[in-house]
Design a protein around this motif. Structure first.
Motif, PDB file in Angstrom:
ATOM      1  N   ALA A  50       0.828  -1.211   0.000  1.00 10.25           N
ATOM      2  CA  ALA A  50       0.000   0.000   0.000  1.00 10.25           C
ATOM      3  C   ALA A  50       0.862   1.261   0.000  1.00 10.25           C
ATOM      4  CB  ALA A  50      -0.922   0.001   1.216  1.00 10.25           C
ATOM      5  N   HIS A  51       1.905   1.274   0.824  1.00  5.53           N
ATOM      6  CA  HIS A  51       2.787   2.448   0.866  1.00  5.53           C
ATOM      7  C   HIS A  51       3.504   2.658  -0.466  1.00  5.53           C
ATOM      8  CE1 HIS A  51       2.241   2.220   5.257  1.00  5.53           C
ATOM      9  NE2 HIS A  51       2.371   3.527   5.161  1.00  5.53           N
ATOM     10  N   TYR A  52       3.952   1.566  -1.082  1.00  2.10           N
ATOM     11  CA  TYR A  52       4.598   1.674  -2.386  1.00  2.10           C
ATOM     12  C   TYR A  52       3.616   2.258  -3.400  1.00  2.10           C
ATOM     13  CZ  TYR A  52       7.065   0.576  -6.654  1.00  2.10           C
ATOM     14  OH  TYR A  52       7.691   0.674  -7.874  1.00  2.10           O
ATOM     15  N   ARG A  53       2.390   1.720  -3.397  1.00  2.00           N
ATOM     16  CA  ARG A  53       1.366   2.179  -4.350  1.00  2.00           C
ATOM     17  C   ARG A  53       1.084   3.665  -4.177  1.00  2.00           C
ATOM     18  NH1 ARG A  53      -0.915   4.298  -7.541  1.00  2.00           N
ATOM     19  NH2 ARG A  53      -2.969   3.915  -8.406  1.00  2.00           N
ATOM     20  N   LEU A  54       1.002   4.133  -2.950  1.00  2.00           N
ATOM     21  CA  LEU A  54       0.701   5.539  -2.691  1.00  2.00           C
ATOM     22  C   LEU A  54       1.828   6.474  -3.131  1.00  2.00           C
ATOM     23  CD1 LEU A  54      -1.025   5.303   0.792  1.00  2.00           C
ATOM     24  CD2 LEU A  54      -2.093   5.913  -1.386  1.00  2.00           C
ATOM     25  N   ARG A  55       3.052   5.995  -3.093  1.00  2.00           N
ATOM     26  CA  ARG A  55       4.210   6.835  -3.413  1.00  2.00           C
ATOM     27  C   ARG A  55       4.621   6.786  -4.885  1.00  2.00           C
ATOM     28  NH1 ARG A  55       5.651   5.004   1.931  1.00  2.00           N
ATOM     29  NH2 ARG A  55       5.727   6.797   3.314  1.00  2.00           N
ATOM     30  N   HIS A  56       4.022   5.893  -5.658  1.00  2.00           N
ATOM     31  CA  HIS A  56       4.407   5.734  -7.059  1.00  2.00           C
ATOM     32  C   HIS A  56       3.170   5.848  -7.951  1.00  2.00           C
ATOM     33  CE1 HIS A  56       7.725   3.879  -4.835  1.00  2.00           C
ATOM     34  NE2 HIS A  56       8.469   4.326  -5.830  1.00  2.00           N
ATOM     35  N   ASP A  57       3.011   7.003  -8.567  1.00  2.00           N
ATOM     36  CA  ASP A  57       1.836   7.241  -9.407  1.00  2.00           C
ATOM     37  C   ASP A  57       1.756   6.297 -10.599  1.00  2.00           C
ATOM     38  OD1 ASP A  57       0.949   9.311  -7.794  1.00  2.00           O
ATOM     39  OD2 ASP A  57       2.061  10.832  -8.923  1.00  2.00           O
ATOM     40  N   ASP A  58       2.891   5.800 -11.059  1.00  2.00           N
ATOM     41  CA  ASP A  58       2.901   4.926 -12.230  1.00  2.00           C
ATOM     42  C   ASP A  58       2.719   3.450 -11.870  1.00  2.00           C
ATOM     43  OD1 ASP A  58       5.371   4.782 -10.957  1.00  2.00           O
ATOM     44  OD2 ASP A  58       6.493   4.531 -12.828  1.00  2.00           O
ATOM     45  N   CYS A  59       2.506   3.150 -10.608  1.00  2.00           N
ATOM     46  CA  CYS A  59       2.324   1.766 -10.156  1.00  2.00           C
ATOM     47  C   CYS A  59       0.972   1.248 -10.647  1.00  2.00           C
ATOM     48  CB  CYS A  59       2.394   1.695  -8.628  1.00  2.00           C
ATOM     49  SG  CYS A  59       2.147   0.036  -7.989  1.00  2.00           S
ATOM     50  N   ASN A  60       0.975   0.033 -11.176  1.00  2.00           N
ATOM     51  CA  ASN A  60      -0.279  -0.517 -11.707  1.00  2.00           C
ATOM     52  C   ASN A  60      -0.961  -1.488 -10.741  1.00  2.00           C
ATOM     53  OD1 ASN A  60       1.436  -2.665 -11.905  1.00  2.00           O
ATOM     54  ND2 ASN A  60       1.140  -3.020 -14.089  1.00  2.00           N
ATOM     55  N   VAL A  61      -0.559  -1.503  -9.489  1.00  2.00           N
ATOM     56  CA  VAL A  61      -1.216  -2.348  -8.487  1.00  2.00           C
ATOM     57  C   VAL A  61      -2.574  -1.735  -8.156  1.00  2.00           C
ATOM     58  CG1 VAL A  61      -1.126  -3.211  -6.113  1.00  2.00           C
ATOM     59  CG2 VAL A  61       0.945  -3.185  -7.506  1.00  2.00           C
ATOM     60  N   VAL A  62      -3.633  -2.524  -8.306  1.00  2.00           N
ATOM     61  CA  VAL A  62      -4.977  -2.017  -8.019  1.00  2.00           C
ATOM     62  C   VAL A  62      -5.638  -2.777  -6.864  1.00  2.00           C
ATOM     63  CG1 VAL A  62      -5.383  -1.130 -10.340  1.00  2.00           C
ATOM     64  CG2 VAL A  62      -6.016  -3.486  -9.785  1.00  2.00           C
ATOM     65  N   GLY A  63      -4.994  -3.828  -6.373  1.00  2.00           N
ATOM     66  CA  GLY A  63      -5.542  -4.608  -5.281  1.00  2.00           C
ATOM     67  C   GLY A  63      -4.642  -5.776  -4.955  1.00  2.00           C
ATOM     68  N   VAL A  64      -5.081  -6.598  -4.036  1.00  2.00           N
ATOM     69  CA  VAL A  64      -4.315  -7.789  -3.680  1.00  2.00           C
ATOM     70  C   VAL A  64      -5.226  -9.004  -3.739  1.00  2.00           C
ATOM     71  CG1 VAL A  64      -2.709  -6.572  -2.182  1.00  2.00           C
ATOM     72  CG2 VAL A  64      -4.773  -7.535  -1.198  1.00  2.00           C
ATOM     73  N   HIS A  65      -4.614 -10.144  -3.955  1.00  2.00           N
ATOM     74  CA  HIS A  65      -5.332 -11.412  -3.874  1.00  2.00           C
ATOM     75  C   HIS A  65      -4.855 -12.081  -2.603  1.00  2.00           C
ATOM     76  CE1 HIS A  65      -7.344 -15.074  -5.262  1.00  2.00           C
ATOM     77  NE2 HIS A  65      -6.374 -15.673  -4.608  1.00  2.00           N
ATOM     78  N   LEU A  66      -5.775 -12.422  -1.737  1.00  2.00           N
ATOM     79  CA  LEU A  66      -5.440 -13.014  -0.454  1.00  2.00           C
ATOM     80  C   LEU A  66      -5.724 -14.515  -0.505  1.00  2.00           C
ATOM     81  CD1 LEU A  66      -4.514 -11.937   2.333  1.00  2.00           C
ATOM     82  CD2 LEU A  66      -6.904 -11.978   3.005  1.00  2.00           C
ATOM     83  N   PHE A  67      -4.686 -15.330  -0.329  1.00  2.00           N
ATOM     84  CA  PHE A  67      -4.855 -16.776  -0.250  1.00  2.00           C
ATOM     85  C   PHE A  67      -5.247 -17.105   1.184  1.00  2.00           C
ATOM     86  CE2 PHE A  67      -2.087 -16.228  -3.868  1.00  2.00           C
ATOM     87  CZ  PHE A  67      -2.634 -17.103  -4.792  1.00  2.00           C
ATOM     88  N   SER A  68      -6.401 -17.720   1.375  1.00  2.00           N
ATOM     89  CA  SER A  68      -6.920 -17.958   2.726  1.00  2.00           C
ATOM     90  C   SER A  68      -6.488 -19.295   3.311  1.00  2.00           C
ATOM     91  CB  SER A  68      -8.441 -17.872   2.720  1.00  2.00           C
ATOM     92  OG  SER A  68      -8.990 -18.922   1.942  1.00  2.00           O
ATOM     93  N   PHE A  69      -5.976 -20.207   2.500  1.00  2.00           N
ATOM     94  CA  PHE A  69      -5.517 -21.519   2.963  1.00  2.00           C
ATOM     95  C   PHE A  69      -6.568 -22.217   3.821  1.00  2.00           C
ATOM     96  CE2 PHE A  69      -1.643 -19.142   2.104  1.00  2.00           C
ATOM     97  CZ  PHE A  69      -1.057 -19.982   1.168  1.00  2.00           C
ATOM     98  N   GLY A  70      -7.804 -22.213   3.344  1.00  2.00           N
ATOM     99  CA  GLY A  70      -8.875 -22.923   4.020  1.00  2.00           C
ATOM    100  C   GLY A  70      -9.544 -22.156   5.146  1.00  2.00           C
TER     101      GLY A  70
END
Length: 90
Positions: A50-70
């Motif tokens: 999240a901090h990286y995304r906020l500091r880099h306008d050209d970052c293409n991260v729009v979300g995360v995928h969370l693996f729940s492992f059951g």
């Protein structure tokens, strides 16, 4: 990213998924590999992304995928707590 889980659960899922070569490599690393899992908090990882995304306008991260492992309910509760905490910090 891995959701909130413990090392034993991760190892069980690794065995089921057929990543025995990776498990053998981890075994060769001994306690170093165990410490890697035991000292990794998904909240720290999420915060770093999240901090990286906020500091880099050209970052293409729009979300995360969370693996729940059951543990989907546990993971959802954890993620909601993170979101609620962030909203309260504003």
């Amino acid at each position: 990213m891995a959701g909130p889980t413990d090392a034993l659960t991760l190892l069980k899922f690794a065995q089921r998924c057929g990543v025995s070569a990776s498990l053998r490599a981890m075994g060769a690393q001994g306690m170093g590999a165990v410490r890697m899992f035991m000292h990794t908090d998904p909240g720290d990882q999420l915060s770093a992304v999240a901090h990286y995304r906020l500091r880099h306008d050209d970052c293409n991260v729009v979300g995360v995928h969370l693996f729940s492992f059951g543990a989907a309910a546990k993971s959802a509760k954890w993620m909601n707590a993170i979101i609620t905490a962030q909203r309260g910090a504003r």
